[in-house]
Write a protein that holds these residues in place. Structure first.
Motif, PDB file in Angstrom:
ATOM      1  N   SER A  11      37.424  -4.203   7.714  1.00 59.49           N
ATOM      2  CA  SER A  11      37.788  -5.429   7.004  1.00 59.49           C
ATOM      3  C   SER A  11      37.845  -5.183   5.496  1.00 59.49           C
ATOM      4  N   GLY A  12      38.746  -5.901   4.848  1.00 60.04           N
ATOM      5  CA  GLY A  12      38.858  -5.822   3.395  1.00 60.04           C
ATOM      6  C   GLY A  12      40.278  -6.083   2.945  1.00 60.04           C
ATOM      7  N   TRP A  13      40.468  -6.054   1.645  1.00 63.22           N
ATOM      8  CA  TRP A  13      41.780  -6.280   1.035  1.00 63.22           C
ATOM      9  C   TRP A  13      42.289  -4.982   0.416  1.00 63.22           C
ATOM     10  N   ALA A  57      45.584  -7.908   3.935  1.00 60.18           N
ATOM     11  CA  ALA A  57      44.243  -8.154   4.465  1.00 60.18           C
ATOM     12  C   ALA A  57      44.068  -7.424   5.786  1.00 60.18           C
ATOM     13  N   ALA A  61      39.125 -10.033   6.811  1.00 60.88           N
ATOM     14  CA  ALA A  61      39.743 -10.541   5.579  1.00 60.88           C
ATOM     15  C   ALA A  61      40.978 -11.378   5.869  1.00 60.88           C
ATOM     16  N   THR A  64      40.790 -15.010   5.218  1.00 60.93           N
ATOM     17  CA  THR A  64      40.822 -15.516   3.841  1.00 60.93           C
ATOM     18  C   THR A  64      42.243 -15.557   3.289  1.00 60.93           C
ATOM     19  N   LEU A 235      36.269  -8.402   1.448  1.00 60.97           N
ATOM     20  CA  LEU A 235      36.987  -9.619   1.838  1.00 60.97           C
ATOM     21  C   LEU A 235      36.647 -10.795   0.937  1.00 60.97           C
ATOM     22  N   GLU A 236      35.476 -10.737   0.285  1.00 62.05           N
ATOM     23  CA  GLU A 236      35.060 -11.836  -0.602  1.00 62.05           C
ATOM     24  C   GLU A 236      36.011 -12.029  -1.782  1.00 62.05           C
ATOM     25  N   ASN A 301      30.733 -10.365   9.462  1.00 66.70           N
ATOM     26  CA  ASN A 301      30.745  -9.545   8.240  1.00 66.70           C
ATOM     27  C   ASN A 301      29.364  -8.958   7.995  1.00 66.70           C
TER      28      ASN A 301
END
Length: 301
Positions: A11-13, A57, A61, A64, A235-236, A301
């Motif tokens: 997960s992540g951007w 994403a 993520a 979001t 992801l935040e 997460n």
């Protein structure tokens, strides 16, 4: 029973500096392959000819994505004056020309009418659906497409430079759903000289900036290696426009089960959309009510 989607739970951007000549979906596919990710999506389409920020994403993520899609975005683009095309950009066929060339002051005077809450008719060659069909498919078939005007919020539209009589460079900051090509087309009509987009670059999108963008060449060079994970943002990053509400381990457990959970004091007001965090990591997004967050989506997460 459908087949389960294979891939890593990562997960992540990833901020991609999209090159010209690729669709946004093709870029997403390349990123998903490079990371071996189970799930991927992007936060706002760029035309194939356009460059710049394409925020992709992965995994959790993707939950979001709407918050980045809804955020303001900035575009720098060059308008070619004196010619209209059927696609409203340089990829299309010239359908009309004009010898008129406005002065710099005329251009600046026209820009305010494209700022604020405006109505915009998308280009004929666009992904807008008309009677269940994509407008671009109908246009390619030679059909005249009637597309209804759509609301667009334009925070600002400014003139950056005038390289020569035939070109003007502009920057626009706008909300979601805007077509830069339509701005160029309509500006040319207002100025009486016609116009279309010659080049387009998205310089930032919500929290993501082109300066942190990663090229596809680098992504391909690191594909399927442990080092590629270092390119990801948490992801935040997709939640920075919402209030953050710290919670407790007990509150986090309740939220992850889809129940309201206690959150600590913050500047969020009753009814605000916000996100709960535990040790800085996102637990859930939801509505803040009297010391609790009522979750609408939760994160593994």
């Amino acid at each position: 029973m459908g087949r389960s989607r294979k891939g890593r739970d990562i997960s992540g951007w990833l901020v991609v500096d999209k090159p010209p000549g690729m669709t946004s979906n093709a870029v997403v596919g390349k990123v998903r392959w490079a990371f071996g990710a189970k799930k991927a999506g992007h936060a706002g389409t760029l035309d194939p000819a356009a460059t710049g920020v394409l925020a992709v994403a992965l995994g959790e993520a993707t939950k979001t994505v709407p918050f980045v899609t809804d955020a303001l975005k900035a575009y720098r683009f060059t308008v070619r004056l004196g010619a209209a095309t059927n696609t409203d950009d340089a990829e299309g066929e010239v359908i009309a020309t004009s010898d008129t060339r406005p002065g710099d002051d005329d251009i600046r005077a026209a820009l305010p009418r494209f700022a604020g809450d405006i109505e915009q008719v998308p280009p004929q060659f666009s992904a807008v659906k008309v009677d269940g069909a994509r407008a671009y498919a109908m246009a390619r078939a030679g059909e005249e497409v009637e597309i209804a005007a759509r609301p667009l919020y334009v925070d600002s539209l400014t003139m950056l430079s005038r390289p020569d009589a035939d070109h003007v460079e502009l920057e626009m900051v706008c909300g979601k759903g805007g077509y830069v090509r339509a701005i160029a087309r309509d500006l040319g009509e207002v100025l009486g000289c016609l116009g279309h987009v010659e080049s387009l670059r998205r310089v930032w999108s919500g929290p993501f900036d082109a300066e942190e963008g990663v090229s596809l060449d680098r992504i391909e060079a690191l594909a399927k290696t442990p080092e590629i994970d270092a390119l990801l943002h948490p992801l935040e990053r997709g939640l920075v426009d919402l209030p953050e509400l710290p919670t407790t381990p007990d509150g986090a457990a309740k939220l992850r089960n889809g129940n309201p959970g206690i959150v600590l004091a913050s500047d969020a007001e009753y009814g605000d959309e916000a996100w709960a965090s535990l040790d800085g990591r996102a637990v859930a997004v939801g509505i803040y009510k009297a010391g609790e967050l009522h979750p609408s989506r939760v994160f593994n997460n």
